[in-house]
Scaffold this motif. Structure first.
Motif, PDB file in Angstrom:
ATOM      1  N   LEU A   1       5.088   8.870   2.842  1.00 21.65           N
ATOM      2  CA  LEU A   1       5.508   8.357   1.454  1.00 21.65           C
ATOM      3  C   LEU A   1       7.515   8.965   2.058  1.00 21.65           C
ATOM      4  O   LEU A   1       7.698   6.927   2.067  1.00 21.65           O
ATOM      5  CB  LEU A   1       5.103   8.758   0.451  1.00 21.65           C
ATOM      6  N   TYR A   2       7.700   9.499   2.606  1.00 18.08           N
ATOM      7  CA  TYR A   2       8.829   9.441   2.626  1.00 18.08           C
ATOM      8  C   TYR A   2       8.985   8.323   3.439  1.00 18.08           C
ATOM      9  O   TYR A   2      10.629   8.163   3.939  1.00 18.08           O
ATOM     10  CB  TYR A   2       9.166  11.373   3.633  1.00 18.08           C
TER      11      TYR A   2
ATOM     12  N   VAL B   1       1.136  -1.192   0.216  1.00 13.86           N
ATOM     13  CA  VAL B   1      -0.026  -0.024  -0.140  1.00 13.86           C
ATOM     14  C   VAL B   1       0.751   1.072   0.105  1.00 13.86           C
ATOM     15  O   VAL B   1       1.812   1.669   0.930  1.00 13.86           O
ATOM     16  CB  VAL B   1      -0.898   0.356   1.289  1.00 13.86           C
ATOM     17  N   ALA B   2       0.518   2.705  -0.842  1.00 13.86           N
ATOM     18  CA  ALA B   2       1.594   3.714  -0.748  1.00 13.86           C
ATOM     19  C   ALA B   2       0.730   4.219   0.439  1.00 13.86           C
ATOM     20  O   ALA B   2       0.081   4.724   0.904  1.00 13.86           O
ATOM     21  CB  ALA B   2       1.124   4.193  -2.242  1.00 13.86           C
TER      22      ALA B   2
ATOM     23  N   PRO C   1       3.739   5.535  -8.806  1.00 14.96           N
ATOM     24  CA  PRO C   1       2.627   6.109  -9.156  1.00 14.96           C
ATOM     25  C   PRO C   1       2.330   7.485  -7.687  1.00 14.96           C
ATOM     26  O   PRO C   1       1.015   8.713  -8.165  1.00 14.96           O
ATOM     27  CB  PRO C   1       1.480   5.481  -9.782  1.00 14.96           C
ATOM     28  N   ALA C   2       1.833   6.993  -6.696  1.00 16.71           N
ATOM     29  CA  ALA C   2       1.184   8.219  -5.546  1.00 16.71           C
ATOM     30  C   ALA C   2       2.642   9.456  -4.936  1.00 16.71           C
ATOM     31  O   ALA C   2       2.384   9.797  -4.414  1.00 16.71           O
ATOM     32  CB  ALA C   2       1.276   6.965  -4.364  1.00 16.71           C
ATOM     33  N   PHE C   3       3.790   9.248  -6.040  1.00 16.66           N
ATOM     34  CA  PHE C   3       4.300  10.600  -5.121  1.00 16.66           C
ATOM     35  C   PHE C   3       4.156  11.688  -6.035  1.00 16.66           C
ATOM     36  O   PHE C   3       3.545  12.482  -6.914  1.00 16.66           O
ATOM     37  CB  PHE C   3       5.606  10.212  -5.735  1.00 16.66           C
ATOM     38  N   PRO C   4       4.249  12.885  -4.428  1.00 14.93           N
ATOM     39  CA  PRO C   4       4.095  13.663  -4.956  1.00 14.93           C
ATOM     40  C   PRO C   4       4.818  14.892  -6.389  1.00 14.93           C
ATOM     41  O   PRO C   4       6.158  14.010  -6.308  1.00 14.93           O
ATOM     42  CB  PRO C   4       4.126  14.927  -3.868  1.00 14.93           C
TER      43      PRO C   4
END
Length: 670
Positions: free
Chosen positions: A312-313, A299-300, A398-401
Motif C-alpha cells: 500500500l505504501y 486493486v488495493a 478502505p484497505a489502509f491500516p
C-alpha cells in the motif's frame, strides 16, 4: 533505433518537440542555457533554471531531483538562439556529494513525445567537476542536431556560465543554488530508490499525452527497508543513522550504497528483515481481467512488497507520482497551446494586409480554434487519468491500516496496539487544483528523519478567516493528532511524548493526551520546566552519541529509556531564552539520529526578532499548516500541492478510544 553517443558525437533531430530525460544516482540540478551563433549566453534571461524554469521553447524542473524531464520545442526557439546547452549541477550545502566523480555517472536521453529514445549519452570520466554541460542542441543547415558534450567544471555553475560569456555569472549561480535550497526546504521527501521499471507491476495512469506530451513511463516499486531488532544494536538506526531518500536532508548515496538504485543497473535486495533468506517479494495481486477496450479495475495493494502495508505504501507513492506527472503534462499542453496561439496571432498582426478585414478575423478565429482543440485533447486525457486515479483511491483508502488511515476510517474503531511499527505514518492529504476532490495521502517514512514545524501563523492560502488565537488552537490540535498517531503506530513503550508549554496556553488541546496518561511527563511550564525538559533530552542525545561513537553501547546507564522520543514545543519563541533556543537547534540537528524528534508549533513571524539565528532551525524542519495551504512541492516536477492536516472529526470519540488502548498496553509492560 537509439543512437548511443560518445563525447563529441552528434545526431540529427527530425522532431521539433522533444523531451530530455536526465537520470542520476543523486539529486542534481537540471537547467538549460540558450546561446547565440557565437556560443554566448547574453544574460540571465537566457537561462532556464529552478528559479525561472520556463523560457520560449523550453521548460526545466523546479528543484533538484534524481530524475528530470525537460520539455523542448525547437520550433518555438527565438531566431537569435542557435544553441541549447543542457546543464547539470550538484546542489551545494545539501549534505550531498560535491563532485560528480563520487556518484554514479549521469545519463541524458533525448526522446520523442511517445517516449521513444532518439539518442542517449552517459557522462563518464567526470571527477572533481560539480557542474557539467551534458548535451548541446544546435542549428545546422536549417535543422537541429544534438551533440554529446560532457564538459565539466570544477568551479561549478559560476565557471560554466563564465565560459558561456555570461555577465554576472557568479551572482546567477548563487541565485540558482538559493532557489534549489528553497525548493528542498518545502519539498516532500521522495521514497527510497526503486528498482528497474519492469519490477513494478502496478498499472500507472498514463500522463496526458496530448499535443505535446509523452506517453506514460512505468515505475518501479520501492525497496523494503530493513528494520533492526533493537535500537542500540550495531546495525540499528541510531548506529547506522538510517539514510534519507532523495530530496531528504542527509541523503548521500554513493556507488557503494547498500541499496543500489535502478540507475546503476544493480538488483535491489528485497530481503525481509525478519526472514533469513534473500528472495524477491511475492508478486502483487493481479486485477481481474477487464472487458476489451476498458482499463483494468484497480486493486488495493497492487505494488511489490512483502506485506500489505509495504504494498500500500508503494502504491500510494505511485499514485502520487502519477498525479504529479499527469497534471504536469496537462499544464504543459495548455502552455504550448497558448504559446502557439500567441505566435500565430503575432504573425497575423505583423502583416498589414491581414491585420484588418475579414481575412484577419478568420485567421484569429482559426488560431483560437486550434488552441481550443489542443486544450480539449489534453483535458480529455487528463479526465481519463484522473478518473482512473480516483477509482484507485476509492479502493485503496478502505484497505489502509490505522497508521495510513484518516481518523474517520472505521479501521480505527478496531484498533489494537501493534507489535512493530509500520513503514510510514499519514501526516495529512495533498491535492492539486485540477481535481481538489482527489486526495493523495502524505505518508512520511518511519523513523522520522527530520522534525516537523506546524505553522500557527496566517498563510497565503488561508481562506478560513480564523483569527490568530484560533489558528494557534488549530495548530496545537494538529500537533496532538500527529503525536497520537505516532503513539498509536508504535508498540507499547517504544515511543514517548514530551510537551513544553511555557505559558500553559494549550491545556485544552493537550487534554486528550493528559487525560489518557500517555505523556512521558506532565507538560513543562515556566522557565524552570522548559530548562528541565530540554536538559533531560539533550543529555540523552549526548549519552547515546558518546556511546555509539565509542562503541560502548553496553555502558549506557541501566535506567536510560530506549524508546524514541517526540518533543512538542508550543508557542515558540515565547518563554525561551538564548540557551533554550540553542538547545532546540541542537535537538533538531542531532536528535533524529539517536531517536529524539522535534515537533514545533510556532508562528515564524513571532521569531523575526531573532533574525537569521533561527533560519537553520526552520530549514531543518518540515513545515505543515493547520489549515489548507499550497506550500509543499512534490519531488518529481515541483508542483505546489495544497496540504490539509489529518484531524479528528468534531464530536468523534475515536482519539480517546485509541489513546486508552495505548495507555492500557503501556500499563501491562510496566
Amino acid at each position: 533505433m537509439t543512437a548511443e553517443l560518445v563525447r563529441g558525437q552528434n545526431h540529427p533531430l527530425s522532431q521539433a518537440r522533444l523531451e530530455i530525460r536526465i537520470t542520476a544516482g543523486v539529486p542534481v540540478v537540471a537547467g538549460a542555457a540558450l546561446s547565440d551563433e557565437n556560443g554566448t549566453a547574453r544574460g540571465d534571461e537566457w537561462v532556464a533554471h529552478p528559479g525561472a524554469p520556463t523560457l520560449p521553447g523550453i521548460e526545466v524542473s523546479r528543484q533538484a531531483a534524481a530524475d528530470h524531464r525537460l520539455a523542448v520545442d525547437l520550433a518555438a526557439m527565438p531566431e537569435a538562439v542557435h544553441r541549447v546547452n543542457v546543464l547539470l549541477a550538484l546542489p551545494s550545502g545539501a549534505g550531498g556529494p560535491l563532485r560528480f566523480g563520487a556518484v554514479t555517472a549521469p545519463r541524458a536521453a533525448v526522446t520523442g513525445l511517445d517516449g521513444t529514445e532518439i539518442a542517449r549519452y552517459t557522462l563518464t570520466g567526470l571527477d572533481a567537476e560539480s557542474a557539467v554541460v551534458a548535451l548541446e542542441l544546435y542549428r545546422r543547415q536549417g535543422g537541429w542536431k544534438v551533440r554529446a558534450v560532457g564538459q565539466g567544471y570544477a568551479g561549478g555553475l559560476a565557471a560554466l556560465f563564465t565560459d558561456l560569456g555570461m555577465p554576472g555569472a557568479g551572482e546567477l549561480a548563487g541565485g540558482i543554488q538559493e532557489a534549489v535550497a528553497r525548493g528542498l526546504a518545502r519539498s516532500v521527501a521522495a521514497p527510497p530508490p526503486r528498482p528497474a521499471d519492469g519490477d513494478r507491476t502496478r498499472r500507472a495512469a498514463a500522463p496526458a499525452a496530448g499535443a505535446d506530451q509523452p506517453g506514460s513511463a512505468s515505475r518501479a516499486a520501492d525497496p523494503v527497508p530493513p528494520r533492526p531488532a533493537h535500537p542500540y544494536e550495531a546495525s540499528g538506526p541510531y548506529a547506522a543513522q538510517t539514510p534519507a531518500g532523495p530530496g531528504e536532508r542527509g541523503y548521500e548515496p554513493t556507488a557503494d550504497s547498500a541499496q543500489p538504485t535502478a540507475a546503476t543497473g544493480s538488483p535491489i535486495d528485497y530481503t525481509h528483515p525478519n526472514r533469513g533468506h534473500a528472495t524477491a517479494p511475492p508478486p502483487p495481486p493481479q486485477a481481474p481481467p477487464a472487458p476489451p477496450g476498458s482499463p483494468a479495475p484497480p486493486v488495493a495493494g497492487d505494488a511489490a512488497g512483502w506485506s500489505l502495508d509495504e504494498r500500500l505504501y508503494n502504491q500510494v507513492w505511485g499514485m502520487f507520482e502519477d498525479l504529479a506527472r499527469t497534471a504536469a503534462a496537462y499544464r504543459s499542453a495548455v502552455d504550448f497551446a497558448d504559446s502557439r496561439m500567441e505566435k500565430e496571432l503575432d504573425q497575423v498582426l505583423s502583416d498589414p494586409r491581414s491585420r484588418l478585414g475579414s481575412s484577419g478575423d478568420a485567421a484569429r478565429e482559426a488560431a483560437r480554434a486550434k488552441r481550443a482543440q489542443l486544450v480539449d485533447q489534453a483535458a480529455a486525457v487528463l479526465d481519463r487519468d484522473l478518473a482512473q486515479l480516483t477509482a484507485e483511491a476509492g479502493v485503496v483508502e478502505p484497505a489502509f491500516p490505522p497508521a495510513y488511515a484518516r481518523w474517520d476510517n472505521p479501521v480505527w474503531h478496531g484498533y489494537r496496539v501493534p507489535t512493530e511499527p509500520p513503514m510510514a505514518l499519514r501526516l495529512g492529504d495533498l491535492h492539486l487544483p485540477e481535481r481538489p476532490a482527489l486526495r493523495i495521502p502524505l505518508l512520511m517514512r518511519l523513523p522520522l528523519e527530520r522534525g516537523l514545524w506546524i505553522d500557527s501563523g496566517p498563510t497565503a492560502a488561508d481562506v478560513s478567516a480564523l483569527d490568530s488565537g484560533e489558528l494557534r488552537q488549530r495548530a496545537m490540535e494538529t500537533a496532538v493528532s500527529v503525536a497520537a498517531r505516532l503513539l498509536a503506530a508504535h508498540p507499547a513503550g517504544d515511543f514517548a511524548v514530551h510537551v513544553i508549554d511555557p505559558a500553559g496556553s494549550a491545556a485544552r488541546e493537550l487534554a486528550p493526551l493528559v487525560r489518557a496518561g500517555v505523556l512521558a511527563a506532565s507538560p513543562a511550564t515556566g522557565a524552570a520546566g522548559v530548562t528541565q525538559a530540554l536538559g533531560g533530552l539533550t543529555q540523552r542525545v549526548d549519552l547515546v552519541q558518546m556511546a555509539l561513537r565509542g562503541g560502548a553501547t553496553d555502558a549506557l546507564p541501566p535506567g536510560l529509556d530506549t524508546a524514541r522520543h517526540l518533543l512538542i514545543v508550543n508557542d515558540f519563541p515565547h518563554g525561551f531564552d538564548d540557551r533554550a533556543v540553542t538547545a532546540l537547534r541542537y535537538l533538531a540537528d542531532e536528535g533524529p539520529s539517536v531517536g529524539v524528534h522535534l515537533l514545533m508549533v510556532a508562528d515564524r513571524q513571532d521569531a523575526a526578532a531573532y533574525g537569521p539565528l533561527l533560519d537553520p532551525l526552520w530549514r531543518s524542519l518540515m513545515r505543515l499548516t493547520p489549515v489548507p495551504d499550497d506550500h509543499l512541492a512534490d519531488p518529481w516536477v515541483g508542483h505546489a500541492w495544497t496540504y490539509e492536516p489529518s484531524l479528528v472529526p468534531p464530536g468523534s470519540q475515536v482519539l480517546d478510544h485509541v489513546l486508552a488502548q495505548v495507555a492500557i498496553a503501556r500499563t501491562k509492560i510496566q
